[in-house]
Design a protein around this motif. Structure first.
Motif, PDB file in Angstrom:
ATOM      1  N   LEU A  41       1.391  13.617 -14.608  1.00 52.93           N
ATOM      2  CA  LEU A  41       0.265  14.137 -15.387  1.00 52.93           C
ATOM      3  C   LEU A  41       0.072  15.638 -15.197  1.00 52.93           C
ATOM      4  O   LEU A  41      -0.628  16.273 -15.969  1.00 52.93           O
ATOM      5  N   GLY A  42       0.660  16.182 -14.167  1.00 57.77           N
ATOM      6  CA  GLY A  42       0.557  17.619 -13.934  1.00 57.77           C
ATOM      7  C   GLY A  42      -0.510  17.992 -12.934  1.00 57.77           C
ATOM      8  O   GLY A  42      -0.686  19.154 -12.617  1.00 57.77           O
ATOM      9  N   THR A  43      -1.244  17.020 -12.439  1.00 54.27           N
ATOM     10  CA  THR A  43      -2.262  17.312 -11.430  1.00 54.27           C
ATOM     11  C   THR A  43      -1.644  17.127 -10.059  1.00 54.27           C
ATOM     12  O   THR A  43      -1.153  16.059  -9.738  1.00 54.27           O
ATOM     13  N   ALA A  44      -1.667  18.159  -9.287  1.00 51.34           N
ATOM     14  CA  ALA A  44      -1.104  18.083  -7.945  1.00 51.34           C
ATOM     15  C   ALA A  44      -2.064  17.345  -7.037  1.00 51.34           C
ATOM     16  O   ALA A  44      -3.279  17.502  -7.160  1.00 51.34           O
ATOM     17  N   LYS A  98       3.607   5.392  -5.958  1.00 50.99           N
ATOM     18  CA  LYS A  98       3.464   5.337  -7.417  1.00 50.99           C
ATOM     19  C   LYS A  98       2.336   6.252  -7.886  1.00 50.99           C
ATOM     20  O   LYS A  98       2.447   6.920  -8.907  1.00 50.99           O
ATOM     21  N   ARG A  99       1.209   6.266  -7.125  1.00 53.40           N
ATOM     22  CA  ARG A  99       0.077   7.101  -7.499  1.00 53.40           C
ATOM     23  C   ARG A  99       0.468   8.575  -7.479  1.00 53.40           C
ATOM     24  O   ARG A  99       0.126   9.335  -8.397  1.00 53.40           O
ATOM     25  N   LEU A 100       1.213   8.967  -6.449  1.00 51.42           N
ATOM     26  CA  LEU A 100       1.665  10.354  -6.373  1.00 51.42           C
ATOM     27  C   LEU A 100       2.600  10.694  -7.534  1.00 51.42           C
ATOM     28  O   LEU A 100       2.515  11.777  -8.118  1.00 51.42           O
ATOM     29  N   SER A 138       0.827  -1.207   0.000  1.00 54.52           N
ATOM     30  CA  SER A 138       0.000   0.000   0.000  1.00 54.52           C
ATOM     31  C   SER A 138       0.864   1.260   0.000  1.00 54.52           C
ATOM     32  O   SER A 138       0.543   2.239  -0.668  1.00 54.52           O
ATOM     33  N   ALA A 139       1.981   1.219   0.731  1.00 54.07           N
ATOM     34  CA  ALA A 139       2.880   2.372   0.734  1.00 54.07           C
ATOM     35  C   ALA A 139       3.486   2.588  -0.646  1.00 54.07           C
ATOM     36  O   ALA A 139       3.573   3.721  -1.133  1.00 54.07           O
ATOM     37  N   LYS A 140       3.865   1.483  -1.279  1.00 55.37           N
ATOM     38  CA  LYS A 140       4.464   1.583  -2.603  1.00 55.37           C
ATOM     39  C   LYS A 140       3.446   2.064  -3.635  1.00 55.37           C
ATOM     40  O   LYS A 140       3.761   2.895  -4.492  1.00 55.37           O
ATOM     41  N   SER A 141       2.205   1.569  -3.549  1.00 49.53           N
ATOM     42  CA  SER A 141       1.184   1.986  -4.507  1.00 49.53           C
ATOM     43  C   SER A 141       0.840   3.464  -4.325  1.00 49.53           C
ATOM     44  O   SER A 141       0.593   4.178  -5.297  1.00 49.53           O
ATOM     45  N   GLU A 142       0.823   3.925  -3.072  1.00 50.34           N
ATOM     46  CA  GLU A 142       0.562   5.343  -2.807  1.00 50.34           C
ATOM     47  C   GLU A 142       1.672   6.203  -3.414  1.00 50.34           C
ATOM     48  O   GLU A 142       1.413   7.234  -4.027  1.00 50.34           O
TER      49      GLU A 142
END
Length: 120
Positions: free
Chosen positions: A76-79, A68-70, A62-66
């Motif tokens: 993508l340019g979305t903060a 990666k998501r960030l 879950s930490a790694k996926s979070e």
């Protein structure tokens, strides 16, 4: 006559440094059982050990996926938007206990009726 041949030149031999002689062999690496005995997990049941492993794996995943998501959002340019705090000290004065109790009672009644549909 003699034939011409392209013979490669001999390369000089590299001298390797001699290692110092040690009469004792290196220390033996511990086995899995030895590690379990040292940590005290050997005496814990296998089911509990497996449960602990899965919990740590899920936390790491879950930490790694979070992370990666960030990274994807940054690419993508979305903060990433920070969540706003729901309860603040100024809103506590407007809080009505009776309305909250009424809402909870309604929710309990609706869930009971839904469960009775499946039972009978």
């Amino acid at each position: 006559q003699f034939q011409k041949k392209n013979v490669p030149r001999k390369k000089p031999v590299k001298e390797s440094k001699k290692k110092s002689y040690t009469p004792f062999p290196p220390a033996q690496t511990p086995r899995k059982v030895d590690l379990l005995l040292d940590s005290g997990e050997y005496f814990v049941s296998e089911r509990i050990r497996n449960a602990r492993k899965t919990v740590t794996k899920k936390l790491n995943a879950s930490a790694k996926s979070e992370k990666k998501r960030l990274e994807r959002e940054i690419d993508l340019g979305t903060a990433p938007e920070k969540k706003q705090k729901i309860a603040s000290s100024s809103n506590n004065a407007d809080f009505d206990v009776t309305k909250l109790k009424a809402n909870l009672a309604k929710r309990k009644a609706s869930t009971k009726s839904k469960m009775s549909d499946f039972v009978g």
